[in-house]
Design an enzyme around this catalytic site. Structure first.
Site, short mmCIF file in Angstrom:
data_model
loop_
_atom_site.label_atom_id
_atom_site.label_comp_id
_atom_site.label_asym_id
_atom_site.label_seq_id
_atom_site.Cartn_x
_atom_site.Cartn_y
_atom_site.Cartn_z
N LEU A 66 -79.50 -137.82 -42.16
CA LEU A 66 -80.46 -136.19 -41.76
C LEU A 66 -80.91 -136.32 -40.57
O LEU A 66 -81.08 -137.63 -39.85
CB LEU A 66 -81.84 -136.56 -42.42
CG LEU A 66 -81.50 -136.47 -43.98
CD1 LEU A 66 -82.59 -136.82 -45.19
CD2 LEU A 66 -80.97 -135.17 -44.97
N PRO A 67 -81.18 -135.14 -39.53
CA PRO A 67 -81.22 -135.06 -38.11
C PRO A 67 -82.10 -136.06 -37.88
O PRO A 67 -82.60 -136.77 -37.09
CB PRO A 67 -81.91 -133.93 -38.37
CG PRO A 67 -82.38 -133.29 -39.15
CD PRO A 67 -81.58 -134.19 -40.01
N THR A 96 -80.37 -141.71 -38.53
CA THR A 96 -81.23 -142.58 -37.37
C THR A 96 -82.61 -142.00 -37.01
O THR A 96 -83.25 -141.19 -36.87
CB THR A 96 -80.90 -142.65 -35.62
OG1 THR A 96 -79.46 -143.07 -35.58
CG2 THR A 96 -80.97 -144.10 -34.53
N LYS A 172 -80.24 -149.93 -34.53
CA LYS A 172 -79.50 -148.40 -34.01
C LYS A 172 -80.51 -148.31 -32.44
O LYS A 172 -79.56 -147.88 -31.99
CB LYS A 172 -79.45 -147.83 -34.74
CG LYS A 172 -78.88 -146.92 -35.04
CD LYS A 172 -77.41 -146.52 -34.20
CE LYS A 172 -77.01 -145.27 -34.11
NZ LYS A 172 -75.85 -145.02 -33.28
N LYS A 241 -84.21 -137.42 -29.36
CA LYS A 241 -85.03 -138.20 -30.67
C LYS A 241 -84.85 -139.91 -30.64
O LYS A 241 -86.02 -140.29 -30.58
CB LYS A 241 -84.54 -137.72 -31.60
CG LYS A 241 -84.57 -137.90 -32.60
CD LYS A 241 -84.24 -138.74 -33.86
CE LYS A 241 -82.63 -138.56 -33.95
NZ LYS A 241 -81.51 -139.43 -34.91
#
Ligand code: NAD
Length: 300
Positions: A66-67, A96, A172, A241
């Site tokens: 998912l975004p 992420t 990450k 993001k």
């Protein structure tokens, strides 16, 4: 074979879900965009669903790509979200989303008896397409062991980072921070070289066998900048993001990141100037505009 669910069929997710289907898994798929689900109607072992709760009825292991953390929390904990459905076995977050959201989701789902793995990936759309992603995984070791064969369909280099929720997310965002720094620094250096009249191909050939090489000189510039395609497959909004998540984590932990503040501002500028869906490699256009040059391969 475990019955799977896959939520988020975007640039990365649609390849990962397709690979799982092609490797014989039955997969209940879901995306907020109907058109993202349409190609999956062609697979006999795919079931198209309409809510995360419905996916829980059909799957033991549910993977999501998912975004951002906000969407991941809605899918897991919102109305008709995963937590409102059947208690399935394992939740695997390939997105992420940062350690904080990952810990919040894991706490809520673990209370329902669901094992949670944060398993962010690296390797971009080409890696997702070929199943060669790097995957860093954190969460209960038993859940990792049981689901390793599923992860092996989408990744080639799989690392168990630790038992605590969010540990892989921390790694990450560190990685993406470094990738973002490399992209900005490479844009600056390549614009400087172009302004001085150097050939972009020669610059990259030299840098890539010298100490300045990095993920931008090795991958992003040859694949998407010098040919002016700007189609690397990672959106500016996502890069912003990720750097913002890293800076947030630095604040939470009290770590100092001087370069990070500037890099975050650059990606904010890119996303506002060129749009959230612009390719992340387009950040170089800003440096080109300021220097009034364009990095382009010279005619052979
Ligand atoms: P994307 O924006 O292409 O895909 C996200 C998908 O989620 C879209 O199809 C969207 O419609 C869907 N979605 C949004 N809200 C939803 C909801 N409420 N319910 C169901 N589906 C919903 O993004 P992407 O490039 O595929 O990246 C996915 C994740 O993987 C991100 O967290 C990103 O940071 C990470 N990632 C991306 C890359 C890359 O190169 N693209 C590499 C590594 C990691």
């Amino acid at each position: 074979m475990a019955k799977l669910g896959f939520i988020g069929l975007g640039n990365m997710g649609h390849h990962m879900a397709r690979r799982l289907l092609e490797n014989g898994y039955s997969v209940a798929v879901l995306d907020a965009r109907k058109e993202a689900m349409d190609p999956f109607r062609a697979y006999e072992n795919a079931v198209i669903t309409s809510t995360p709760a419905e996916v829980t009825e059909l799957a033991d292991t549910i993977l999501v790509s998912l975004p951002n953390p906000q969407v991941a929390k809605i899918v897991a904990l919102g109305e008709n979200g995963l937590s409102s459905g059947r208690a399935f076995k394992t939740y695997i977050d390939l997105s992420t989303t940062g350690p904080e959201a990952s810990q919040q989701v894991a706490t809520a789902l673990t209370d329902k008896g669901i094992s949670c793995l944060d398993a962010p990936v690296s390797g971009g759309v080409p890696g997702a397409e070929k199943g060669t992603l790097s995957i860093m995984v954190a969460g209960p070791k038993e859940a990792y062991d049981v689901n390793q064969s599923v992860l092996e369909v989408i990744g080639k280099k799989i690392f168990y980072v630790g038992p605590e929720a969010g540990q892989a997310q921390t790694l990450k965002i560190m990685n993406n921070y470094l990738s973002a720094v490399a992209l900005i620094a490479t844009s600056e250096a390549m614009v400087l070289g172009t302004k001085a009249g150097l050939d972009p191909k020669i610059m990259l050939d030299v840098l890539n066998v010298s100490s300045g090489r990095n993920s931008a000189t090795l991958d992003k510039f040859p694949a998407a900048v010098v040919n002016r395609k700007f189609d690397y497959g990672f959106k500016s909004g996502l890069m912003y993001k990720d750097v913002a998540l890293c800076m947030h984590e630095a604040d939470r932990l009290g770590a100092t990141m001087w370069i990070g503040s500037n890099v975050k501002e650059f990606f904010k500028l890119t996303k506002e100037h060129l749009g959230v869906d612009s390719d992340t490699t387009e950040v170089v256009r800003l440096f080109e505009e300021w220097a009034k040059v364009q990095i382009e391969a010279k005619e052979e």
